[in-house]
Design an enzyme around this catalytic site. Structure first.
Site, PDB file in Angstrom:
ATOM      1  N   VAL A 170      -3.313   9.621  -7.426  1.00 47.30           N
ATOM      2  CA  VAL A 170      -2.335  10.268  -6.545  1.00 47.30           C
ATOM      3  C   VAL A 170      -0.954  10.128  -7.184  1.00 47.30           C
ATOM      4  CG1 VAL A 170      -1.290  10.272  -4.246  1.00 47.30           C
ATOM      5  CG2 VAL A 170      -3.732   9.796  -4.510  1.00 47.30           C
ATOM      6  N   HIS A 178      -3.332   4.167  -2.582  1.00 50.70           N
ATOM      7  CA  HIS A 178      -4.284   3.303  -1.875  1.00 50.70           C
ATOM      8  C   HIS A 178      -4.861   4.048  -0.658  1.00 50.70           C
ATOM      9  CE1 HIS A 178      -1.424   0.143  -3.572  1.00 50.70           C
ATOM     10  NE2 HIS A 178      -2.581  -0.258  -4.059  1.00 50.70           N
ATOM     11  N   SER A 190       2.464   0.313  -6.977  1.00 46.80           N
ATOM     12  CA  SER A 190       3.288  -0.662  -6.247  1.00 46.80           C
ATOM     13  C   SER A 190       4.443  -1.109  -7.130  1.00 46.80           C
ATOM     14  CB  SER A 190       2.446  -1.870  -5.844  1.00 46.80           C
ATOM     15  OG  SER A 190       1.313  -1.430  -5.133  1.00 46.80           O
ATOM     16  N   ARG A 191       4.252  -1.068  -8.455  1.00 48.15           N
ATOM     17  CA  ARG A 191       5.296  -1.529  -9.377  1.00 48.15           C
ATOM     18  C   ARG A 191       6.434  -0.519  -9.531  1.00 48.15           C
ATOM     19  NH1 ARG A 191       0.671  -4.311 -12.012  1.00 48.15           N
ATOM     20  NH2 ARG A 191       1.179  -6.520 -11.915  1.00 48.15           N
ATOM     21  N   GLN A 228      -5.507 -12.744 -12.223  1.00 55.88           N
ATOM     22  CA  GLN A 228      -5.400 -11.561 -13.084  1.00 55.88           C
ATOM     23  C   GLN A 228      -3.978 -11.361 -13.613  1.00 55.88           C
ATOM     24  OE1 GLN A 228      -6.639  -8.867  -9.765  1.00 55.88           O
ATOM     25  NE2 GLN A 228      -5.223  -7.427 -10.711  1.00 55.88           N
ATOM     26  N   LEU A 254       0.825  -1.213   0.000  1.00 63.14           N
ATOM     27  CA  LEU A 254       0.000   0.000   0.000  1.00 63.14           C
ATOM     28  C   LEU A 254       0.860   1.265   0.000  1.00 63.14           C
ATOM     29  CD1 LEU A 254      -2.808  -0.994   2.546  1.00 63.14           C
ATOM     30  CD2 LEU A 254      -2.724  -1.363   0.063  1.00 63.14           C
ATOM     31  N   GLU A 278       0.454   5.876  -0.912  1.00 61.83           N
ATOM     32  CA  GLU A 278      -0.472   6.998  -0.694  1.00 61.83           C
ATOM     33  C   GLU A 278      -1.683   6.971  -1.635  1.00 61.83           C
ATOM     34  OE1 GLU A 278      -0.240   9.576   1.714  1.00 61.83           O
ATOM     35  OE2 GLU A 278       1.248   8.222   2.575  1.00 61.83           O
TER      36      GLU A 278
HETATM   37  P1  AMP Z   1      -3.731  -2.365  -6.786  1.00 60.44           P
HETATM   38  O1  AMP Z   1      -3.270  -2.699  -5.414  1.00 60.44           O
HETATM   39  O2  AMP Z   1      -2.662  -1.892  -7.698  1.00 60.44           O
HETATM   40  O3  AMP Z   1      -4.610  -3.442  -7.378  1.00 60.44           O
HETATM   41  O4  AMP Z   1      -4.692  -1.106  -6.620  1.00 60.44           O
HETATM   42  C1  AMP Z   1      -5.786  -1.130  -5.748  1.00 60.44           C
HETATM   43  C2  AMP Z   1      -6.631   0.094  -5.992  1.00 60.44           C
HETATM   44  O5  AMP Z   1      -5.856   1.256  -5.742  1.00 60.44           O
HETATM   45  C3  AMP Z   1      -7.124   0.182  -7.443  1.00 60.44           C
HETATM   46  O6  AMP Z   1      -8.470   0.628  -7.449  1.00 60.44           O
HETATM   47  C4  AMP Z   1      -6.198   1.204  -8.041  1.00 60.44           C
HETATM   48  O7  AMP Z   1      -6.763   1.922  -9.114  1.00 60.44           O
HETATM   49  C5  AMP Z   1      -5.950   2.120  -6.859  1.00 60.44           C
HETATM   50  N1  AMP Z   1      -4.702   2.874  -7.049  1.00 60.44           N
HETATM   51  C6  AMP Z   1      -3.470   2.361  -7.319  1.00 60.44           C
HETATM   52  N2  AMP Z   1      -2.573   3.361  -7.487  1.00 60.44           N
HETATM   53  C7  AMP Z   1      -3.251   4.517  -7.345  1.00 60.44           C
HETATM   54  C8  AMP Z   1      -2.903   5.907  -7.410  1.00 60.44           C
HETATM   55  N3  AMP Z   1      -1.674   6.307  -7.687  1.00 60.44           N
HETATM   56  N4  AMP Z   1      -3.871   6.814  -7.205  1.00 60.44           N
HETATM   57  C9  AMP Z   1      -5.145   6.432  -6.938  1.00 60.44           C
HETATM   58  N5  AMP Z   1      -5.542   5.151  -6.856  1.00 60.44           N
HETATM   59  C10 AMP Z   1      -4.620   4.208  -7.055  1.00 60.44           C
END
Ligand code: AMP
Length: 285
Positions: free
Chosen positions: A182, A41, A192-193, A65, A37, A39
């Site tokens: 963000v 998230h 995260s990547r 996925q 996680l 900022e």
């Molecule tokens: P993930 O853990 O990458 O599957 O992301 C979980 C959720 O967080 C998804 O709905 C993403 O679109 C959202 N998310 C990931 N990065 C960002 C970011 N930089 N700004 C806003 N939401 C994000």
């Protein structure tokens, strides 16, 4: 006010369902994540905590996925730090199941498959089956948690579109809340990547948001067809392995063709690879 609530980390579906049975005094918000996680998230989590009596954050690196050859094994897993962030935000439950808990039936799994038209483009084109995996895990989480609201980032714009459509098509009684992207100070969208990037790669990655901001600027200066915008993007990202640059109608996710006039409120999207890291970003015009 909600801070310091007792966070519970839950590993099984039965345990989570038992806990949620007692959550009858207000709305339940769900924030689905794959953990590590940041900022970005956090902004979703904070919104859920603000808008609901109870918040569930799922932390699950969802194998269905990931496509063959992708980063399933090396995807960062930082549950302890994730739980700490959730606790400081006032989250009630972190749901962190093992893959065997979520996919007891490893073979012949029933999947939720979004329409071919929606997945056969943009990210779905190179990540075959990705959105089937996303829709399936999100539908499972919706059935397990039965939230009133679920929070998704605009960072994954095609995912957000597909989830909204799934909710409509399959009649989930859940409000999907879209949250803005963000970014770091440099403009790079948090992901995260990003932790895979070397310093040099990070500097290259910063050009993605620069290109998107330039698209918006040109559009606002009256350039409303795709060719000059594409030329400019490829010039800024010269030498980089661009997977796609497209502009879509945000409501339908239909891709603009060369001769179309781009409407205000459309979304410009980029996917590219830097080394072995695949990054995506987008901007609303
Ligand atoms: P993930 O853990 O990458 O599957 O992301 C979980 C959720 O967080 C998804 O709905 C993403 O679109 C959202 N998310 C990931 N990065 C960002 C970011 N930089 N700004 C806003 N939401 C994000």
């Amino acid at each position: 006010m909600k801070k310091g609530k007792n966070l519970k980390i839950i590993k099984t579906i039965n345990e989570l369902r038992a806990e949620l049975k007692n959550c009858t005094e207000g709305l339940i918000g769900l924030v689905p994540t794959m953990g590590a996680l940041h900022e970005g998230h956090k902004s979703l989590i904070q919104k859920s905590v603000e808008e609901n009596k109870y918040t569930v954050v799922s932390v699950f690196v969802n194998p269905t996925q990931f496509c063959a050859g992708e980063d399933l094994d090396k995807y960062p897993r930082t549950l302890e730090a994730d739980a700490l962030m959730c606790k400081t935000c006032g989250v009630d439950f972190v749901f962190a199941p093992n893959p065997s808990e979520m996919y007891k039936n490893q073979k012949n799994l029933t999947m939720v498959c979004p329409s071919f038209e929606d997945v056969d483009k943009l990210c779905g084109k190179s990540r075959i089956g990705h959105f089937d995996g996303v829709a399936t895990i999100v539908a499972k989480l919706f059935n397990i948690v039965q939230p009133n609201k679920a929070y998704f980032g605009q960072k994954d714009a095609q995912q957000l579109f597909i989830i909204k459509k799934m909710v409509q098509d399959l009649n989930f009684n859940i409000e999907i809340v879209a949250c803005p992207i963000v970014r770091e100070e440099s403009g790079l969208a948090l992901s995260s990547r990003n932790s895979y990037l070397s310093e040099d790669e990070h500097r290259q990655a910063e050009k993605i948001s620069l290109a998107l901001r330039k698209v918006k600027e040109m559009f606002e200066n009256g350039i409303n067809n795709i060719m000059p915008l594409t030329d400019m993007v490829f010039a800024i990202l010269d030498g980089m392995e661009i997977e796609y640059f497209e502009i879509v109608d945000t409501e339908t996710f239909e891709i603009y063709e060369k001769t179309d006039i781009i409407k205000t409120g459309s979304t410009a999207l980029i996917a590219l690879r830097i080394g072995t890291t695949r990054l995506i970003d987008n901007i609303e015009l």
